[in-house]
Design a protein around this motif. Structure first.
Motif, mmCIF file in Angstrom:
data_model
loop_
_atom_site.group_PDB
_atom_site.id
_atom_site.type_symbol
_atom_site.label_atom_id
_atom_site.label_comp_id
_atom_site.label_asym_id
_atom_site.label_seq_id
_atom_site.Cartn_x
_atom_site.Cartn_y
_atom_site.Cartn_z
ATOM 1 N N UNK A 401 -67.041 -36.859 -73.332
ATOM 2 C CA UNK A 401 -68.007 -35.936 -73.937
ATOM 3 C C UNK A 401 -69.458 -36.302 -73.641
ATOM 4 N N UNK A 402 -69.687 -36.941 -72.484
ATOM 5 C CA UNK A 402 -71.050 -37.220 -72.032
ATOM 6 C C UNK A 402 -71.146 -36.830 -70.559
ATOM 7 N N UNK A 403 -71.997 -35.845 -70.264
ATOM 8 C CA UNK A 403 -72.076 -35.297 -68.910
ATOM 9 C C UNK A 403 -72.661 -36.290 -67.925
ATOM 10 N N UNK A 404 -72.259 -36.137 -66.678
ATOM 11 C CA UNK A 404 -72.728 -37.000 -65.597
ATOM 12 C C UNK A 404 -74.180 -36.691 -65.239
ATOM 13 N N UNK A 405 -74.768 -37.552 -64.437
ATOM 14 C CA UNK A 405 -76.045 -37.217 -63.822
ATOM 15 C C UNK A 405 -75.772 -36.150 -62.759
ATOM 16 N N UNK A 406 -76.796 -35.434 -62.292
ATOM 17 C CA UNK A 406 -76.590 -34.392 -61.279
ATOM 18 C C UNK A 406 -75.981 -34.972 -60.001
ATOM 19 N N UNK A 407 -74.976 -34.259 -59.472
ATOM 20 C CA UNK A 407 -74.320 -34.636 -58.224
ATOM 21 C C UNK A 407 -74.702 -33.593 -57.181
ATOM 22 N N UNK A 412 -75.038 -27.045 -53.578
ATOM 23 C CA UNK A 412 -75.666 -26.930 -54.885
ATOM 24 C C UNK A 412 -75.591 -28.238 -55.645
ATOM 25 N N UNK A 413 -75.875 -28.160 -56.948
ATOM 26 C CA UNK A 413 -75.877 -29.348 -57.800
ATOM 27 C C UNK A 413 -74.794 -29.191 -58.856
ATOM 28 N N UNK A 414 -73.991 -30.236 -59.010
ATOM 29 C CA UNK A 414 -72.851 -30.214 -59.926
ATOM 30 C C UNK A 414 -73.071 -31.215 -61.054
ATOM 31 N N UNK A 415 -72.671 -30.808 -62.260
ATOM 32 C CA UNK A 415 -72.636 -31.718 -63.407
ATOM 33 C C UNK A 415 -71.217 -31.691 -63.962
ATOM 34 N N UNK A 416 -70.647 -32.868 -64.181
ATOM 35 C CA UNK A 416 -69.288 -33.004 -64.701
ATOM 36 C C UNK A 416 -69.308 -33.668 -66.070
ATOM 37 N N UNK A 417 -68.359 -33.276 -66.911
ATOM 38 C CA UNK A 417 -68.169 -33.934 -68.206
ATOM 39 C C UNK A 417 -66.682 -34.108 -68.446
#
Length: 464
Positions: A401-407, A412-417
């Motif tokens: 439940x804590x999102x990643x830094x931008x990938x 484009x730019x991806x954020x994963x949680x």
């Protein structure tokens, strides 16, 4: 520590390899047509007629000249015809699914078996209609809608991509209609056997537990029947060609969906976890010696030829794995990325992604609304089998439940949680799994018996 964007000459971090997304679970057979690249096929020959000649009179073009050949009857099945046009359309559909391209030589080699497949499908649909089993247009439309949703296509997107690749949408629609109708017919034929009793489930689970520690294998299959002994050499040549195409990179699930006459074709050939003694002895011995990823040579088994590929090995009752559920937000680029000279739109995409860092799954999901990628990539997913390895490491390092830094990716730019993480024994058999496996075996046996009976009673006139 991330580097701040310089106000005078902004840069973006070097992009990750394309695409940094988790490998999705295998799609069901009905979704296969859109799961693979719907591109690369030229328009069918004769897609448009030639223009008017110098005298102003319209001249018949290649399409007009080819029309009689395409309308040629190649088979008559209990009075119903199969045309060369139907064969050509289904052949192109397979080539599209398999990413093979419009190679005329490959398509020509496929046609005899495609013709046979269409004959079997005609027999199946005739029996479905004879028994009054309904398959409404709405059923087919719902299946098409599911394909589009699973693959991020807008309504009508699948039809547009098929037509753009020179494939008649009806080729897919007819296949879907046949699969739905035949599945309903087989279930109807099973009658009371479609209900698996509690005692049967308990006995099945007890036998499974007694085999704990023995090897079992995750296998996919393609089953090609041989109904006429005189046709066996031709069928053998075809299955050898299929194996060659598979080893050259054609997706196994695509070939299984199009050509396999086993009920597992509906799942892209997936047989699930099986033991060596559940195969024909020759196949079982080969599977026990195969490395994961290998494709075996075709084996003659009762009723036809079987092609198998081994995906994984494990011990019965023992497979500890970590499963995760994810949410993703993707902010696409509108132009090609140059990390040393990003556009204003790309910088804004990165800044939007940075606002999500450390936030929860609900926030990431909300930010993904309107994106061309779904917030939920499917799952649960096995953390240890994610590709590429860099993504596996990122997911493993994330707190729940804590999102990643931008990938940053080329697109484009991806954020994963990570929304949940659980370690469990995947080889532990549940009552529902036992019921499904017992029923699957009954369905397969019934389907093959029905198909043999239909062939035996049919009047089939194959024409050259």
């Amino acid at each position: 520590m991330r580097r701040a964007l310089a106000p005078t000459r902004p840069t973006l971090p070097a992009p990750l390899p394309r695409p940094p997304l988790p490998r999705m679970p295998a799609l069901r057979a009905l979704a296969l047509a859109a799961a693979l690249p719907l591109a690369g096929l030229a328009m069918a020959p004769g897609a448009a007629a030639q223009g008017a000649g110098a005298s102003g009179a319209a001249r018949p073009g290649p399409a007009a000249e080819a029309a009689p050949a395409m309308n040629r009857i190649v088979a008559v099945v209990n009075g119903d015809v199969v045309t060369a046009n139907e064969v050509a359309a289904r052949t192109r559909l397979f080539a599209l699914n398999a990413g093979m391209g419009p190679n005329p030589e490959v398509l020509a080699r496929l046609r005899p078996q495609v013709t046979r497949l269409l004959v079997d499908e005609r027999l199946r649909m005739q029996e479905v209609q004879r028994r009054g089993i309904p398959v409404a247009d709405a059923d087919v439309a719902a299946a098409v809608e599911e394909i589009e949703q699973r693959n991020g296509l807008p309504p009508g997107g699948l039809v547009a991509q098929l037509r753009g690749a020179g494939v008649q949408p009806r080729a897919l629609f007819d296949q879907i209609r046949n699969q739905i109708g035949w599945s309903r017919l087989v279930r109807q034929q099973l009658g009371g056997q479609a209900q698996v009793g509690e005692a049967e489930i308990e006995e099945f689970m007890a036998a499974h537990k007694a085999r704990t520690g023995e090897p079992e294998y995750l296998v996919s299959e393609i089953f090609i029947p041989v109904d006429d002994p005189a046709a066996e050499p031709e069928v053998r040549r075809f299955v050898d060609d299929v194996v060659g195409q598979l080893r050259a990179g054609v997706p196994f699930a695509a070939a299984a969906t199009q050509f396999s006459q086993s009920q597992t074709a509906l799942q892209g050939g997936d047989m699930g976890w099986v033991r060596p003694d559940e195969f024909d002895p020759a196949v079982g011995r080969i599977v026990a010696q195969m490395p994961p990823g290998a494709i075996a040579n075709p084996q003659r088994v009762p009723g036809g030829f079987q092609i198998v590929t081994l995906r994984q090995k494990r011990e019965t009752g023992r497979e500890i794995a970590t499963l995760v559920t994810l949410r993703q937000a993707f902010f696409g680029f509108t132009s090609a990325l140059d990390p040393q000279a990003p556009t204003q739109q790309q910088i804004q995409a990165l800044e939007r992604a940075r606002t999500l860092e450390g936030k929860g799954c609900n926030v990431v999901e909300a930010a993904a609304r309107g994106s061309d990628r779904p917030a939920d990539p499917g799952g649960p997913l096995r953390q240890d089998t994610m590709e590429p390895a860099a993504l596996r490491g990122i997911v493993a390092s994330l707190a729940v439940n804590r999102a990643s830094q931008p990938l940053v990716t080329p697109d484009g730019v991806l954020v994963l949680a990570v929304c949940s993480r659980e370690t469990r024994n995947l080889a532990e058999l549940t009552p529902d799994q036992a019921r499904a496996q017992i029923l699957r075996e009954r369905v397969e046996l019934t389907s093959r018996q029905l198909q043999r009976d239909l062939r035996r009673r049919a009047q089939i006139d194959m024409r050259s």
